[in-house]
Design a protein around this motif. Structure first.
Motif, PDB file in Angstrom:
ATOM      1  N   GLN A  38       0.638  -1.149   0.212  1.00  0.00           N
ATOM      2  CA  GLN A  38      -0.050   0.154   0.002  1.00  0.00           C
ATOM      3  C   GLN A  38       0.719   1.207   0.106  1.00  0.00           C
ATOM      4  OE1 GLN A  38      -3.426   0.139  -0.211  1.00  0.00           O
ATOM      5  NE2 GLN A  38      -3.159   2.502  -0.753  1.00  0.00           N
ATOM      6  N   GLY A  39       2.123   0.703   0.757  1.00  0.00           N
ATOM      7  CA  GLY A  39       2.655   1.971   0.586  1.00  0.00           C
ATOM      8  C   GLY A  39       3.204   2.792  -0.903  1.00  0.00           C
ATOM      9  N   ILE A  40       3.651   1.321  -1.272  1.00  0.00           N
ATOM     10  CA  ILE A  40       4.446   1.582  -2.445  1.00  0.00           C
ATOM     11  C   ILE A  40       3.918   2.229  -3.543  1.00  0.00           C
ATOM     12  CG2 ILE A  40       5.320   0.367  -4.472  1.00  0.00           C
ATOM     13  CD1 ILE A  40       7.027  -1.762  -2.689  1.00  0.00           C
ATOM     14  N   LEU A  41       1.907   1.835  -3.345  1.00  0.00           N
ATOM     15  CA  LEU A  41       1.043   2.043  -4.666  1.00  0.00           C
ATOM     16  C   LEU A  41       0.697   4.186  -4.051  1.00  0.00           C
ATOM     17  CD1 LEU A  41      -1.413   1.924  -6.405  1.00  0.00           C
ATOM     18  CD2 LEU A  41      -2.627   1.266  -4.077  1.00  0.00           C
ATOM     19  N   LEU A  43       2.999   5.957  -3.440  1.00  0.00           N
ATOM     20  CA  LEU A  43       4.272   7.035  -3.067  1.00  0.00           C
ATOM     21  C   LEU A  43       3.710   6.942  -5.188  1.00  0.00           C
ATOM     22  CD1 LEU A  43       7.090   5.181  -1.677  1.00  0.00           C
ATOM     23  CD2 LEU A  43       6.517   7.210  -1.702  1.00  0.00           C
ATOM     24  N   PHE A  44       3.779   6.193  -6.150  1.00  0.00           N
ATOM     25  CA  PHE A  44       2.974   5.897  -6.975  1.00  0.00           C
ATOM     26  C   PHE A  44       2.253   6.752  -7.834  1.00  0.00           C
ATOM     27  CE2 PHE A  44       5.849   1.442  -8.220  1.00  0.00           C
ATOM     28  CZ  PHE A  44       6.677   2.292  -7.738  1.00  0.00           C
ATOM     29  N   LEU A  45       1.050   6.878  -6.597  1.00  0.00           N
ATOM     30  CA  LEU A  45      -0.084   7.797  -7.284  1.00  0.00           C
ATOM     31  C   LEU A  45       0.292   8.988  -6.563  1.00  0.00           C
ATOM     32  CD1 LEU A  45      -2.358   5.726  -5.084  1.00  0.00           C
ATOM     33  CD2 LEU A  45      -2.714   5.649  -7.195  1.00  0.00           C
ATOM     34  N   MET A  46       1.480   9.418  -6.197  1.00  0.00           N
ATOM     35  CA  MET A  46       2.109  10.552  -6.378  1.00  0.00           C
ATOM     36  C   MET A  46       2.542  11.121  -6.796  1.00  0.00           C
ATOM     37  SD  MET A  46       2.577  11.902  -2.031  1.00  0.00           S
ATOM     38  CE  MET A  46       4.326  10.174  -2.108  1.00  0.00           C
ATOM     39  N   THR A  47       2.735  10.230  -7.954  1.00  0.00           N
ATOM     40  CA  THR A  47       3.896  10.241  -9.045  1.00  0.00           C
ATOM     41  C   THR A  47       2.737  11.256 -10.599  1.00  0.00           C
ATOM     42  OG1 THR A  47       3.673   8.606 -10.338  1.00  0.00           O
ATOM     43  CG2 THR A  47       5.513   9.404  -9.190  1.00  0.00           C
ATOM     44  N   GLU A  48       2.566  11.107 -11.113  1.00  0.00           N
ATOM     45  CA  GLU A  48       1.096  11.960 -12.505  1.00  0.00           C
ATOM     46  C   GLU A  48       1.022  11.071 -13.223  1.00  0.00           C
ATOM     47  OE1 GLU A  48       2.606  14.568 -15.318  1.00  0.00           O
ATOM     48  OE2 GLU A  48       4.130  15.780 -13.402  1.00  0.00           O
ATOM     49  N   LEU A  49       0.958   9.166 -12.908  1.00  0.00           N
ATOM     50  CA  LEU A  49       1.176   7.812 -13.315  1.00  0.00           C
ATOM     51  C   LEU A  49      -0.589   8.109 -12.972  1.00  0.00           C
ATOM     52  CD1 LEU A  49       3.365   5.062 -11.742  1.00  0.00           C
ATOM     53  CD2 LEU A  49       3.446   6.102 -14.127  1.00  0.00           C
ATOM     54  N   SER A  50      -1.373   7.624 -13.805  1.00  0.00           N
ATOM     55  CA  SER A  50      -2.981   6.798 -13.375  1.00  0.00           C
ATOM     56  C   SER A  50      -2.572   6.563 -12.513  1.00  0.00           C
ATOM     57  CB  SER A  50      -3.541   6.036 -14.821  1.00  0.00           C
ATOM     58  OG  SER A  50      -2.944   4.988 -15.320  1.00  0.00           O
ATOM     59  N   GLU A  51      -4.117   5.564 -12.154  1.00  0.00           N
ATOM     60  CA  GLU A  51      -4.614   5.069 -11.067  1.00  0.00           C
ATOM     61  C   GLU A  51      -3.763   3.205 -11.570  1.00  0.00           C
ATOM     62  OE1 GLU A  51      -7.820   4.138  -7.457  1.00  0.00           O
ATOM     63  OE2 GLU A  51      -8.140   5.458  -8.944  1.00  0.00           O
ATOM     64  N   ASN A  52      -4.198   3.269 -12.265  1.00  0.00           N
ATOM     65  CA  ASN A  52      -4.732   2.067 -13.374  1.00  0.00           C
ATOM     66  C   ASN A  52      -3.419   1.868 -13.478  1.00  0.00           C
ATOM     67  OD1 ASN A  52      -6.391   1.025 -12.668  1.00  0.00           O
ATOM     68  ND2 ASN A  52      -7.005   1.488 -14.833  1.00  0.00           N
ATOM     69  N   ASP A  53      -2.048   2.370 -13.913  1.00  0.00           N
ATOM     70  CA  ASP A  53      -0.456   2.565 -13.650  1.00  0.00           C
ATOM     71  C   ASP A  53      -0.154   1.850 -12.166  1.00  0.00           C
ATOM     72  OD1 ASP A  53      -1.416   2.449 -16.764  1.00  0.00           O
ATOM     73  OD2 ASP A  53      -0.785   4.170 -17.026  1.00  0.00           O
ATOM     74  N   ALA A  54      -0.503   2.545 -11.806  1.00  0.00           N
ATOM     75  CA  ALA A  54       0.046   2.450 -11.020  1.00  0.00           C
ATOM     76  C   ALA A  54      -0.176   1.677  -9.668  1.00  0.00           C
ATOM     77  CB  ALA A  54      -0.347   3.737  -9.521  1.00  0.00           C
ATOM     78  N   LYS A  55      -1.606   0.832  -9.989  1.00  0.00           N
ATOM     79  CA  LYS A  55      -1.688  -0.294  -9.175  1.00  0.00           C
ATOM     80  C   LYS A  55      -0.839  -1.735  -9.935  1.00  0.00           C
ATOM     81  CE  LYS A  55      -6.097   0.956  -8.131  1.00  0.00           C
ATOM     82  NZ  LYS A  55      -7.381   0.516  -7.678  1.00  0.00           N
ATOM     83  N   THR A  56      -0.207  -1.408 -11.435  1.00  0.00           N
ATOM     84  CA  THR A  56       0.076  -2.654 -11.896  1.00  0.00           C
ATOM     85  C   THR A  56       1.844  -1.883 -11.247  1.00  0.00           C
ATOM     86  OG1 THR A  56      -1.322  -2.363 -14.241  1.00  0.00           O
ATOM     87  CG2 THR A  56       1.011  -2.996 -14.352  1.00  0.00           C
ATOM     88  N   LEU A  57       1.868  -1.184 -11.826  1.00  0.00           N
ATOM     89  CA  LEU A  57       3.244  -0.966 -11.499  1.00  0.00           C
ATOM     90  C   LEU A  57       3.297  -1.581  -9.718  1.00  0.00           C
ATOM     91  CD1 LEU A  57       6.383  -0.228 -12.467  1.00  0.00           C
ATOM     92  CD2 LEU A  57       5.424   2.126 -11.794  1.00  0.00           C
ATOM     93  N   THR A  58       2.731  -1.253  -9.226  1.00  0.00           N
ATOM     94  CA  THR A  58       2.713  -1.629  -7.824  1.00  0.00           C
ATOM     95  C   THR A  58       3.275  -2.978  -7.862  1.00  0.00           C
ATOM     96  OG1 THR A  58       2.254   0.334  -6.712  1.00  0.00           O
ATOM     97  CG2 THR A  58       1.646  -1.961  -5.488  1.00  0.00           C
TER      98      THR A  58
END
Length: 144
Positions: A38-41, A43-58
């Motif tokens: 969840q912490g990694i997610l 962090l990714f959500l604080m970038t310009e990634l979309s929510e789906n991309d952030a979840k995939t990258l997590t």
């Protein structure tokens, strides 16, 4: 040695299960893995990634961490204490896939790495997919 003697010997040598403590450790370690995810997610959500991309990258990041810890022989130490808590998250699946591949890599790419990679994960994939189809069918029947 008869079966009865062997059973008696196993019973004498086996330590009693500490189910309450084991369940607590599994819950805490599995929860810690999920909290890290969840912490990694976040962090990714604080970038310009979309929510789906952030979840995939997590998911990809957690798989990478699971494989890395397996290769460094650290995942087995964590699993020794965490038990099922380390099997349920996606890192447990990454461990199940990479552990046999790492162990049998000396036997070659085909007969070692590729063949052994699905020894543990194969039944999980088969029964998981089968269960998903059955549950999906039941869901479809109840919603039509």
């Amino acid at each position: 040695m008869t079966k009865e003697n062997y059973s008696r010997l196993v019973e004498l040598r086996s330590r009693n299960s500490r189910m309450g403590i084991d369940c607590l450790k599994a819950f805490l370690i599995g929860g810690a893995i999920c909290t890290i995810g969840q912490g990694i997610l976040e962090l990714f959500l604080m970038t310009e990634l979309s929510e789906n991309d952030a979840k995939t990258l997590t998911s990809v990041t957690l798989i990478f961490i699971g494989v890395l810890l397996t290769a460094l022989h650290l995942y087995e130490r964590i699993a020794k204490h965490g038990g099922a808590g380390t099997l349920v998250p996606i890192t447990g699946f990454a461990n199940a896939m990479s552990s046999p591949a790492i162990e049998f890599k000396a036997e070659g790419l085909i007969t070692g790495l590729a063949a052994k990679m699905f020894v543990i994960a194969g039944p999980v994939l088969v029964y998981g997919t089968t269960a998903a189809v059955i549950y999906g069918f039941i869901y479809w029947l109840t919603t039509v």
